[in-house]
Design a protein around this motif. Structure first.
Motif, mmCIF file in Angstrom:
data_model
loop_
_atom_site.group_PDB
_atom_site.id
_atom_site.type_symbol
_atom_site.label_atom_id
_atom_site.label_comp_id
_atom_site.label_asym_id
_atom_site.label_seq_id
_atom_site.Cartn_x
_atom_site.Cartn_y
_atom_site.Cartn_z
ATOM 1 N N UNK B 318 0.543 -1.291 -0.062
ATOM 2 C CA UNK B 318 -0.072 0.056 -0.134
ATOM 3 C C UNK B 318 0.764 1.218 0.009
ATOM 4 N N UNK B 319 0.497 2.211 -0.537
ATOM 5 C CA UNK B 319 1.247 3.605 -0.586
ATOM 6 C C UNK B 319 0.128 4.677 -0.548
ATOM 7 N N UNK B 320 0.551 5.860 0.144
ATOM 8 C CA UNK B 320 -0.370 7.145 0.099
ATOM 9 C C UNK B 320 0.079 8.125 -0.818
ATOM 10 N N UNK B 321 -0.485 8.469 -2.011
ATOM 11 C CA UNK B 321 -0.078 9.330 -2.911
ATOM 12 C C UNK B 321 -0.973 10.718 -2.857
ATOM 13 N N UNK B 322 -0.301 11.755 -2.319
ATOM 14 C CA UNK B 322 -1.204 13.130 -1.933
ATOM 15 C C UNK B 322 -2.136 12.500 -0.972
ATOM 16 N N UNK B 323 -3.492 12.825 -1.399
ATOM 17 C CA UNK B 323 -4.670 12.277 -0.913
ATOM 18 C C UNK B 323 -5.321 10.987 -1.320
ATOM 19 N N UNK B 340 2.595 -2.037 7.927
ATOM 20 C CA UNK B 340 1.491 -1.143 7.862
ATOM 21 C C UNK B 340 1.727 0.106 7.551
ATOM 22 N N UNK B 341 1.116 0.986 6.672
ATOM 23 C CA UNK B 341 1.500 2.350 6.128
ATOM 24 C C UNK B 341 0.716 3.281 6.876
ATOM 25 N N UNK B 342 1.328 4.285 7.729
ATOM 26 C CA UNK B 342 0.636 5.364 8.524
ATOM 27 C C UNK B 342 -0.344 6.097 7.310
ATOM 28 N N UNK B 343 -1.462 6.266 7.787
ATOM 29 C CA UNK B 343 -2.384 7.285 7.295
ATOM 30 C C UNK B 343 -2.141 8.708 7.650
ATOM 31 N N UNK B 344 -2.095 9.412 6.829
ATOM 32 C CA UNK B 344 -1.954 10.956 7.243
ATOM 33 C C UNK B 344 -3.217 11.694 7.462
ATOM 34 N N UNK B 345 -3.111 12.516 8.343
ATOM 35 C CA UNK B 345 -4.180 13.357 8.499
ATOM 36 C C UNK B 345 -4.735 13.854 7.025
ATOM 37 N N UNK B 346 -6.086 13.662 6.830
ATOM 38 C CA UNK B 346 -6.986 14.061 5.724
ATOM 39 C C UNK B 346 -6.652 15.644 6.039
ATOM 40 N N UNK B 347 -6.371 16.270 4.649
ATOM 41 C CA UNK B 347 -6.261 17.702 4.481
ATOM 42 C C UNK B 347 -7.628 18.248 4.690
ATOM 43 N N UNK B 348 -7.861 19.432 5.626
ATOM 44 C CA UNK B 348 -9.027 20.013 5.805
ATOM 45 C C UNK B 348 -9.452 20.635 4.418
ATOM 46 N N UNK B 349 -10.836 20.617 4.263
ATOM 47 C CA UNK B 349 -11.406 21.200 3.091
ATOM 48 C C UNK B 349 -11.342 22.785 3.248
ATOM 49 N N UNK B 350 -10.810 23.630 2.254
ATOM 50 C CA UNK B 350 -10.874 25.123 2.377
ATOM 51 C C UNK B 350 -12.366 25.546 2.109
ATOM 52 N N UNK B 351 -12.620 26.247 2.994
ATOM 53 C CA UNK B 351 -14.023 27.090 2.491
ATOM 54 C C UNK B 351 -13.977 27.750 1.272
ATOM 55 N N UNK B 352 -15.090 27.597 0.648
ATOM 56 C CA UNK B 352 -15.361 28.422 -0.712
ATOM 57 C C UNK B 352 -15.506 29.926 -0.362
ATOM 58 N N UNK B 353 -15.111 30.663 -1.275
ATOM 59 C CA UNK B 353 -15.225 31.942 -1.417
ATOM 60 C C UNK B 353 -16.714 32.326 -1.024
ATOM 61 N N UNK B 354 -16.724 33.301 0.149
ATOM 62 C CA UNK B 354 -17.997 34.014 0.091
ATOM 63 C C UNK B 354 -18.841 32.956 1.076
ATOM 64 N N UNK B 355 -18.330 32.077 1.715
ATOM 65 C CA UNK B 355 -18.849 30.974 2.633
ATOM 66 C C UNK B 355 -18.089 31.165 4.015
#
Lengths: 123, 357
Positions: B318-323, B340-355
């Motif tokens: 298994x490998x993790x490439x980016x997300x 086992x391959x450590x799972x990175x923390x998921x990147x937080x979704x950036x809020x859309x403009x105006x939200x």
């Protein structure tokens, strides 16, 4: 009658060969090819009907295991590819045979009084 | 799970399953024989042998129909998985019911002549050139032989000895058997049926089997296969749940189950070594995943069953490439440990403009 007798005789012969294969396989072969069967005897009579029915397959697998000819990866490859074909053939076959069966159904004249066609041989 | 083979593996759940099944069979036969003769148009059965033959024949058909509905229903909706758990006992019972049906037929219609009853069965009607009056018995004989093969090879020994793919191919005979039973009924009892209740029951049962299997097959086809040769994408980092797997379908058609355990990823074959059950649908408890079909367990890091059991399944890198979590399509030999391959923390979704958050 000859064909029917030949078929019954063929089945009996198949079963007799199967009995010989079952005897040899369950007494000698099974210990050689399956470590889980060593020292386990009570379950073996349950295998006899299977060997009687599919003894050629038993001999082939026994030979494969003894000679280590089977690739290990094949054991973990589910046979999903042929599932669709099996399902389609079964479904089409059932629809065709049911329609065919219903189309040749005859109405039984149950309400008609019986009529004697001849006087009979005894009179 | 194996260690040493025993004749029949029973546990409280299987006892319950078998008791319910036997009670249902007894109830069906009782209703058929004593409660509904006028509904099923056999109120004037010629004698008890024919009456019983019809009851056991109808029962075998209904049991076979239910058995064939369980598989696709469990694939389409996991709530049906408990019915799949002990289906082999169901199949063996169906074979005994079918043998009883054939016994009543043989010992009544073919038993009172100087010739052998089996020869008589094959010889009595040879009108193979016509549909009306076709020797429908031949379809029943074929279906019975299929059912006997399936029942006789239902012990776990056969799975290990033949390997699950060969065993499964052999057990595809169930589809040929069901078609054969449909032909046996269509050209047999259906030709003589004055009351349409049984006709409707028969057609509804056959239709249910066809619809469920076609639906399960279509759902299976809808799963996209990964690109050949390359690392296969499994799922996004944020999609994984602790203790559960995501399943990837490789270009070869093989399926890989990638688990998240204690924050790390491990991948094993999705096919259980026992009966190729879907391991990826099982949950991890104490480092072990449990197959939802029959309870076989594996360490997801090595693909090995815990001692003293000896089952093994292949593992994958298994490998993790980016997300994205990816798995290599080349399987390691069964039982190979993979770190086992450590799972990175998921990147937080950036809020859309105006939200505003």
């Amino acid at each position: 009658m000859d064909v029917a007798q030949a078929l019954v005789m063929a089945m009996q012969t198949w079963g007799m060969i199967g009995a010989v294969v079952a005897l040899v396989f369950l007494v000698i072969g099974i210990d050689r090819i399956d470590e889980d069967a060593r020292g386990a005897y009570i379950f073996r009579p349950l295998l006899i009907p299977g060997v009687l029915l599919i003894w050629p397959l038993v001999l082939w697998r026994w030979w494969q295991i003894e000679t280590e000819r089977a690739a290990w990866a094949a054991r973990y490859r589910p046979v999903r590819a042929s599932y669709g074909l099996a399902v389609v053939l079964m479904s089409v076959g059932i629809v065709v045979i049911v329609i065919t069966g219903l189309s040749v159904r005859q109405t039984w004249p149950a309400d008609i009084a019986p009529v004697q066609l001849t006087e009979g041989a005894g009179q | 799970m194996s260690v040493k083979y025993i004749p029949v593996q029973w546990n409280p759940n299987k006892w319950l399953y078998d008791i319910v099944m036997l009670a249902a069979v007894a109830a069906f036969l009782w209703v058929f024989l004593y409660v509904t003769p006028e509904v099923l148009s056999h109120e004037r059965a010629i004698n008890p042998q024919i009456h019983n033959a019809r009851a056991f024949g109808a029962c075998a058909f209904m049991m076979l129909t239910v058995i064939l509905c369980i598989g696709p229903a469990a694939r389409l909706d996991k709530r049906f998985l408990p019915l799949l758990y002990n289906r082999r006992h169901f199949g063996v019972m169906t074979t005994f019911v079918a043998i009883t049906h054939s016994g009543y037929i043989l010992n009544w219609y073919f038993n009172f002549s100087s010739s052998d009853k089996y020869v008589g069965l094959l010889y009595a009607n040879s009108s193979f050139g016509q549909i009306a009056g076709f020797p429908f018995e031949i379809f029943g004989i074929f279906a019975l032989v299929c059912l006997m093969i399936l029942a006789a090879t239902s012990h776990d020994f056969w799975l290990k000895f033949l390997t699950p793919p060969i065993w499964k191919r052999l057990h595809y005979l169930i589809y040929a058997a069901y078609f054969s039973v449909a032909a046996h009924v269509s050209l047999g009892i259906l030709q003589d049926q004055q009351n349409h209740v049984f006709t409707v029951m028969f057609m509804a049962g056959a239709a249910a089997v066809i619809v469920l299997h076609i639906a399960a097959w279509m759902a299976d086809r809808a799963e996209a296969a990964a690109k050949d040769g390359a690392w296969a994408e499994v799922a996004r980092v944020g999609d994984f749940r602790e203790g559960y797997a995501k399943i990837a379908k490789l270009a070869s058609g093989d399926r890989v189950a990638v688990y998240l355990m204690e924050g790390k990823l491990s991948a094993i074959s999705n096919a259980c070594a026992h009966q190729n059950g879907p391991l990826g649908e099982g949950k991890i408890i104490d480092c072990l995943v449990t197959c939802p079909w029959h309870g076989f367990q594996y360490d997801v890091r090595s693909g090995r069953s815990p001692a003293p059991f000896t089952e093994k399944v292949p593992t994958y890198r298994v490998r993790v490439m980016g997300d994205m979590v990816e798995v290599h399509p080349d399987a390691n030999p069964p039982g190979t440990y993979v770190e086992p391959v450590p799972l990175p923390e998921p990147e937080p979704e950036l809020p859309e403009e105006g939200v505003t958050t």
